[in-house]
Design a protein around this motif. Structure first.
Motif, short mmCIF file in Angstrom:
data_model
loop_
_atom_site.label_atom_id
_atom_site.label_comp_id
_atom_site.label_asym_id
_atom_site.label_seq_id
_atom_site.Cartn_x
_atom_site.Cartn_y
_atom_site.Cartn_z
N MET A 113 44.45 35.71 44.19
CA MET A 113 44.78 37.03 43.67
C MET A 113 43.50 37.72 43.17
O MET A 113 42.75 37.15 42.39
CB MET A 113 45.78 36.90 42.52
N ILE A 114 43.26 38.94 43.63
CA ILE A 114 42.08 39.71 43.23
C ILE A 114 42.46 40.60 42.05
O ILE A 114 43.38 41.42 42.15
CB ILE A 114 41.56 40.58 44.38
N SER A 115 41.78 40.44 40.92
CA SER A 115 42.07 41.25 39.74
C SER A 115 41.18 42.49 39.72
O SER A 115 40.00 42.44 40.06
CB SER A 115 41.85 40.43 38.46
N VAL A 116 41.77 43.62 39.33
CA VAL A 116 41.08 44.91 39.37
C VAL A 116 41.23 45.63 38.03
O VAL A 116 42.28 45.58 37.40
CB VAL A 116 41.67 45.80 40.50
N CYS A 117 40.16 46.30 37.62
CA CYS A 117 40.21 47.20 36.46
C CYS A 117 39.95 48.62 36.92
O CYS A 117 38.99 48.87 37.68
CB CYS A 117 39.17 46.78 35.43
N LEU A 118 40.79 49.56 36.51
CA LEU A 118 40.65 50.97 36.88
C LEU A 118 40.01 51.73 35.72
O LEU A 118 40.46 51.62 34.57
CB LEU A 118 42.02 51.58 37.17
N ARG A 170 37.17 40.59 32.35
CA ARG A 170 36.43 40.02 33.49
C ARG A 170 37.19 40.16 34.82
O ARG A 170 37.57 39.18 35.45
CB ARG A 170 36.12 38.56 33.21
N PRO A 171 37.39 41.40 35.29
CA PRO A 171 38.06 41.60 36.57
C PRO A 171 37.16 41.19 37.74
O PRO A 171 35.93 41.14 37.60
CB PRO A 171 38.31 43.11 36.58
N ASP A 172 37.78 40.93 38.87
CA ASP A 172 37.01 40.63 40.09
C ASP A 172 36.36 41.88 40.64
O ASP A 172 35.28 41.82 41.24
CB ASP A 172 37.92 40.01 41.15
N VAL A 173 37.02 43.03 40.48
CA VAL A 173 36.53 44.31 41.02
C VAL A 173 36.83 45.42 40.02
O VAL A 173 37.89 45.42 39.39
CB VAL A 173 37.20 44.64 42.38
N VAL A 174 35.90 46.36 39.89
CA VAL A 174 36.10 47.55 39.06
C VAL A 174 36.10 48.78 39.97
O VAL A 174 35.24 48.92 40.84
CB VAL A 174 34.99 47.70 38.00
N LEU A 175 37.08 49.65 39.77
CA LEU A 175 37.10 50.96 40.43
C LEU A 175 36.73 51.98 39.37
O LEU A 175 37.46 52.17 38.39
CB LEU A 175 38.49 51.25 41.02
N LEU A 176 35.59 52.64 39.54
CA LEU A 176 34.95 53.41 38.46
C LEU A 176 34.73 54.87 38.82
O LEU A 176 34.04 55.18 39.80
CB LEU A 176 33.61 52.74 38.12
N ASP A 177 35.28 55.75 38.00
CA ASP A 177 34.98 57.17 38.12
C ASP A 177 33.60 57.44 37.54
O ASP A 177 33.14 56.75 36.64
CB ASP A 177 36.04 57.98 37.37
N LEU A 178 32.91 58.45 38.05
CA LEU A 178 31.57 58.77 37.55
C LEU A 178 31.59 59.82 36.45
O LEU A 178 30.81 59.77 35.51
CB LEU A 178 30.68 59.24 38.70
N ARG A 179 32.49 60.78 36.56
CA ARG A 179 32.51 61.89 35.60
C ARG A 179 33.61 61.64 34.57
O ARG A 179 34.79 61.81 34.84
CB ARG A 179 32.77 63.21 36.32
N ALA A 193 22.55 45.99 32.52
CA ALA A 193 21.50 45.55 31.60
C ALA A 193 21.90 44.27 30.88
O ALA A 193 21.05 43.47 30.50
CB ALA A 193 21.20 46.65 30.58
N ARG A 194 23.23 44.06 30.71
CA ARG A 194 23.72 42.86 30.02
C ARG A 194 24.20 41.79 31.00
O ARG A 194 24.79 40.80 30.59
CB ARG A 194 24.87 43.26 29.09
N ASN A 195 23.96 42.02 32.30
CA ASN A 195 24.43 41.09 33.34
C ASN A 195 25.93 40.87 33.25
O ASN A 195 26.42 39.75 33.47
CB ASN A 195 23.68 39.75 33.24
N GLU A 196 26.68 41.91 32.94
CA GLU A 196 28.13 41.82 32.81
C GLU A 196 28.85 42.76 33.78
O GLU A 196 30.02 43.08 33.58
CB GLU A 196 28.55 42.14 31.38
N LEU A 197 28.16 43.20 34.83
CA LEU A 197 28.75 44.15 35.77
C LEU A 197 29.45 43.40 36.91
O LEU A 197 28.80 42.75 37.71
CB LEU A 197 27.68 45.08 36.34
N PRO A 198 30.78 43.47 36.99
CA PRO A 198 31.48 42.88 38.14
C PRO A 198 31.22 43.72 39.38
O PRO A 198 30.67 44.83 39.30
CB PRO A 198 32.96 42.96 37.73
#
Length: 213
Positions: A1-6, A47-56, A71-76
């Protein structure tokens, strides 16, 4: 299962993306953030497997989220959600560590495939690069924090870089070239060193700027 954060300040966008992802049996949304400041706190926690990130976004932009977590080495593995007028921001986001980007009117098939690709170690740079984005690459000065390229790429390294630009993971490249996955990892490390970049996405962008792929 792939976990995602929106991560998007628009409720309607988050609801729409969640509804699409709910249709995929192997993907589960485990978190939602309405602004960048919340995302910087929440993403390392869940700690999601994938992040879907808006820019604005208010309070803290998506670009600032990428920079802070990198910078904190915490970017999924992160996919930028963008609109047609975000070309320059997309480029900055890719250079800040995002694995690729999707337009906000993405189809179900494209969204699910993108999440699976990024979760599997691939990227979405070259397959989805538009002419406008490519024009942005040529207009922007190269701001990579990197060394000068010490040696030219070998023929095999160039071949692997082209496969990287197609979004293929190390395992897929190894299967395609009929070599061990460890061999591909070694080649990728050499490519990053020679291009003077930190990760695969920056390698593809640098290669696009230099006309290698």
């Amino acid at each position: 299962m792939i976990s995602v954060c929106l991560v998007d300040d628009q409720n309607l966008v988050r609801q729409g993306v969640r509804s699409l992802l709910d249709l995929a049996e192997d993907i589960r949304v485990i978190g939602e953030c309405a602004d960048g400041a919340q995302a910087v706190l929440e993403i390392p926690r869940i700690r999601p497997d994938v992040v879907l990130l808006d820019l604005r976004m208010p309070n803290m932009s998506g670009l600032e989220v990428l920079q802070a977590l990198s910078a904190r080495n915490e970017l999924p593995p992160t996919i930028i959600l963008t609109t047609f007028d975000d070309d320059q921001l997309v480029l900055q986001g890719l250079k800040a560590g995002a694995r690729g980007y999707l337009l906000k009117d993405v189809s179900l098939e494209q969204l699910v495939e993108a999440v699976r690709t990024v979760a599997g170690g691939g990227s979405l740079v070259a397959p989805m690069v538009t002419q406008r984005l490519m024009a942005g690459v040529s207009r922007m000065q190269n701001h990579f924090t990197s060394l000068e390229q010490p040696d030219p790429l070998t023929e095999r390294e160039t071949e692997i870089l082209r496969l990287l630009s197609g979004g293929y993971s190390n395992k897929e490249i190894a299967n395609s070239l009929k070599v061990a996955e460890g061999t591909v990892k070694n080649h990728v490390s050499n490519i990053l060193s020679k291009l003077g970049v930190r990760d695969r996405t920056r390698a593809v962008l640098k290669a696009l700027e230099m006309g290698i792929v």
